[in-house]
Structure formats: structure tokens, C-alpha cells
Design a protein around this motif. Structure first.
Motif, short mmCIF file in Angstrom:
data_model
loop_
_atom_site.label_atom_id
_atom_site.label_comp_id
_atom_site.label_asym_id
_atom_site.label_seq_id
_atom_site.Cartn_x
_atom_site.Cartn_y
_atom_site.Cartn_z
N TYR A 112 -2.84 8.26 -2.00
CA TYR A 112 -3.12 8.87 -3.32
C TYR A 112 -1.80 8.66 -4.35
O TYR A 112 -2.00 8.91 -5.44
CB TYR A 112 -3.61 10.23 -3.46
CG TYR A 112 -4.96 10.13 -2.47
CD1 TYR A 112 -5.85 9.40 -2.31
CD2 TYR A 112 -4.86 11.14 -1.41
CE1 TYR A 112 -7.01 9.54 -1.59
CE2 TYR A 112 -6.01 11.40 -0.68
CZ TYR A 112 -7.22 10.56 -0.67
OH TYR A 112 -8.11 10.75 0.25
N ASP A 113 -0.66 8.05 -3.72
CA ASP A 113 0.37 7.85 -4.68
C ASP A 113 0.08 6.91 -5.68
O ASP A 113 -0.91 5.93 -5.57
CB ASP A 113 1.50 7.30 -3.78
CG ASP A 113 2.86 7.47 -4.39
OD1 ASP A 113 2.98 8.11 -5.75
OD2 ASP A 113 3.78 6.90 -4.06
N GLY A 114 0.79 6.81 -6.73
CA GLY A 114 0.53 5.62 -7.82
C GLY A 114 -0.54 6.12 -8.64
O GLY A 114 -1.01 5.01 -9.35
N GLY A 115 -0.63 7.13 -9.12
CA GLY A 115 -1.73 7.75 -9.87
C GLY A 115 -3.17 7.86 -9.42
O GLY A 115 -3.96 7.83 -10.21
N LYS A 163 -1.92 0.69 2.54
CA LYS A 163 -1.04 -0.68 2.88
C LYS A 163 -2.17 -1.30 4.00
O LYS A 163 -2.86 -0.32 4.41
CB LYS A 163 0.26 -0.64 3.50
CG LYS A 163 1.32 -0.18 2.27
CD LYS A 163 2.51 0.38 3.42
CE LYS A 163 3.58 0.96 2.13
NZ LYS A 163 4.48 1.42 2.98
N ASP A 188 6.71 9.77 -6.92
CA ASP A 188 7.98 9.13 -7.00
C ASP A 188 9.26 10.27 -7.00
O ASP A 188 8.92 11.31 -7.69
CB ASP A 188 7.96 8.47 -8.50
CG ASP A 188 7.32 7.30 -8.51
OD1 ASP A 188 7.02 6.81 -7.38
OD2 ASP A 188 6.87 6.94 -9.74
N PRO A 215 -6.03 2.58 -10.75
CA PRO A 215 -4.53 2.43 -10.79
C PRO A 215 -4.27 1.93 -9.65
O PRO A 215 -4.93 1.38 -8.60
CB PRO A 215 -4.07 4.08 -10.77
CG PRO A 215 -5.16 4.59 -9.95
CD PRO A 215 -6.52 3.95 -10.47
N ARG A 216 -2.73 1.42 -9.48
CA ARG A 216 -2.37 0.73 -8.23
C ARG A 216 -2.38 1.59 -7.30
O ARG A 216 -2.27 2.93 -7.57
CB ARG A 216 -0.95 0.24 -8.30
CG ARG A 216 0.13 1.43 -8.83
CD ARG A 216 1.45 0.71 -8.82
NE ARG A 216 2.43 1.58 -9.03
CZ ARG A 216 3.09 2.46 -8.03
NH1 ARG A 216 2.63 2.26 -6.69
NH2 ARG A 216 3.85 3.41 -8.24
N THR A 217 -2.34 1.52 -5.92
CA THR A 217 -2.68 2.27 -4.84
C THR A 217 -1.57 1.87 -3.88
O THR A 217 -1.06 0.65 -3.79
CB THR A 217 -3.93 2.20 -4.21
OG1 THR A 217 -3.82 3.18 -2.88
CG2 THR A 217 -4.30 0.68 -3.72
N SER A 218 -0.91 2.89 -3.06
CA SER A 218 0.07 2.61 -2.13
C SER A 218 -0.37 2.25 -0.55
O SER A 218 0.13 2.07 0.24
CB SER A 218 0.99 3.89 -1.82
OG SER A 218 0.16 4.99 -1.50
N ASN A 242 1.56 11.19 -8.09
CA ASN A 242 2.56 10.40 -8.18
C ASN A 242 3.57 11.12 -7.31
O ASN A 242 4.13 12.33 -7.75
CB ASN A 242 3.05 10.54 -9.70
CG ASN A 242 4.35 9.72 -9.89
OD1 ASN A 242 4.84 8.99 -9.09
ND2 ASN A 242 4.43 9.39 -11.42
#
Length: 235
Positions: free
Chosen positions: A81-84, A232, A90, A227-230, A88
Motif C-alpha cells: 500500500y506504499d506510494g499513496g 511488483k 518513504d 495512485p502509483r503502487t509498489s 507512504n
């Protein structure tokens, strides 16, 4: 590598998966955690913040023991759920406890432990990662509010500080929260009685689920791109 392996469910949290790995290999969770912490060079691998962002060393140990891909390990943690979406992470370093204080200051960051849907657990035994998110309040599949705490010990489920996994596992899904020295809560989570959710809450939960899965949604009659998602893909 452990002799028996199981596939990870796309919705599953890492602690749930590791508990199922322990069960299928007839291991106690204490033994499995000890194996995760033992590095090849004799050093100790930390399991701190395992469900937020596991260290590279811990990811490597899980990969070695289970055969799971590194990206699948990371996607079963809050890194998904990173990247908004909606978190976040970071600047967070799992080896630097001070960096954790910085990310928990953001709004809607998950508390320790998790909520759950006992009806889902009774069906497949999978603890869903999304249950950890404060924005998740309803199970869209069963139309009930998520249960926030154990009715026996009055604490959030999986509220543990010394081990990421429950000490006892069986088909009754014991709570496992610590009540004292070597005395975990044995209340069966499957006996929890969820409350039926309102139609409005179910509609909201469906939209929230779609949004955190990276689908376009609408806000105030306007389309909102995901939003962009982490997350993979496996390689």
C-alpha cells in the motif's frame, strides 16, 4: 528450504502465510521464527517491522525457507500500500527504529495488530492484509463490520510485541494475544459475532477496496486515477 510449501493467497498477510507454513511442516511458530532469525553467517536477522517493511535479510531468509519470490513476500506486507495506496513509507528503514516514528505520524497509519472478519477466517483460514488498514471497516464479501478486538481479552487481534506469530495454532483459530507469562488468549476467533453493516457502509467499503487495489474510482462525481503502487509482479 522447508520440505512442504503452500501457495500464498493474493489477499494474505505475511504473518498468516508463515503460520500456515509452520502448520504444514509440523513446526511450532517459535521454531519457525528461530529459523528465520538464523542467518547463514551465524548473525541474527531481525523480525522487527516484518509486517510494515521487512529487511532485505529477512526477505532473503523467507525466500530460502519457503521458496516464495521476494516480490510476493513484500506484497504481503504494508509495502503493498506504499506510494499513496493509501500509505507512504518513504524514508522508513526497518533497521532504524527512529524512522518508524516518522511514518506513523501520517494520518490513517495502521495500529499494531489487525481487525478481521471471522466469517472469512472460518471459510479459508486466510488473514487478509487489508484488514490492517484503518480505512477498511467492512467485509464486502459478507456485508458485516470487521471485528476490531477479541471479546475475551479486549485487545486488537495479533497485538504481539515479542514474536510476529501466534504461539498456538489449530483449526479453532485461537486469538493468541499475550495474557501473561506464557499464557496466550485461547479464545476462538471463529466464535466472534460480527454486526451486519449498513448499505451505505458496504458501498463505501466496495469503493475503498477498489481504490486500494489500484482501480479508478469517483470522488464528488469526478473520476480519480489510482495512485502509483509498489506492488511488483513475480519474475
Amino acid at each position: 528450504m522447508l520440505p512442504a510449501r503452500v501457495a500464498i493467497d493474493p489477499r494474505e498477510s505475511l504473518d498468516s502465510y508463515l503460520e500456515r507454513i509452520a502448520l504444514v511442516n509440523d513446526l511450532t511458530t517459535k521454531s519457525l521464527v528461530r529459523m528465520l532469525k538464523e542467518n547463514r553467517d551465524g548473525s541474527s536477522v531481525s523480525t522487527a517491522f516484518m509486517l510494515v517493511r521487512p529487511s532485505d535479510e529477512l526477505v532473503g531468509r523467507i525466500v530460502d525457507l519457503t521458496g516464495l519470490g521476494a516480490s510476493a513476500v513484500e506484497n504481503s506486507t504494508l509495502l503493498r500500500y506504499d506510494g499513496g495506496a493509501p500509505l507512504n513509507l518513504d524514508g522508513f528503514d526497518p533497521l532504524d527504529r527512529a524512522s518508524y516514528r516518522a511514518i506513523v505520524c501520517q494520518g490513517w497509519f495502521p495500529q499494531h495488530g489487525t481487525q478481521l472478519c471471522p466469517l472469512c477466517l472460518s471459510h479459508d483460514g486466510i488473514w487478509q492484509l487489508s484488514w490492517k488498514l484503518p480505512v477498511s471497516t467492512v467485509c464486502p464479501d459478507h456485508g458485516v463490520y470487521l471485528v476490531a478486538e477479541c471479546s475475551r481479552c479486549s485487545r486488537r487481534f495479533r497485538t504481539r510485541h515479542h514474536s510476529p506469530l501466534r504461539p498456538r495454532l489449530d483449526e479453532h483459530q485461537p486469538c493468541g494475544n499475550p495474557l501473561g507469562f506464557s499464557a496466550p488468549c485461547r479464545h476462538s476467533i471463529l466464535r466472534e459475532k460480527p454486526t451486519a453493516a449498513s448499505e451505505g457502509a458496504i458501498r463505501t467499503a466496495t469503493r475503498v477496496t477498489a481504490a486500494i487495489q489500484g482501480e479508478e474510482t469517483s470522488v464528488l462525481d469526478g473520476a480519480l486515477a489510482p495512485p502509483r503502487t509498489s506492488q511488483k509482479s513475480e519474475t
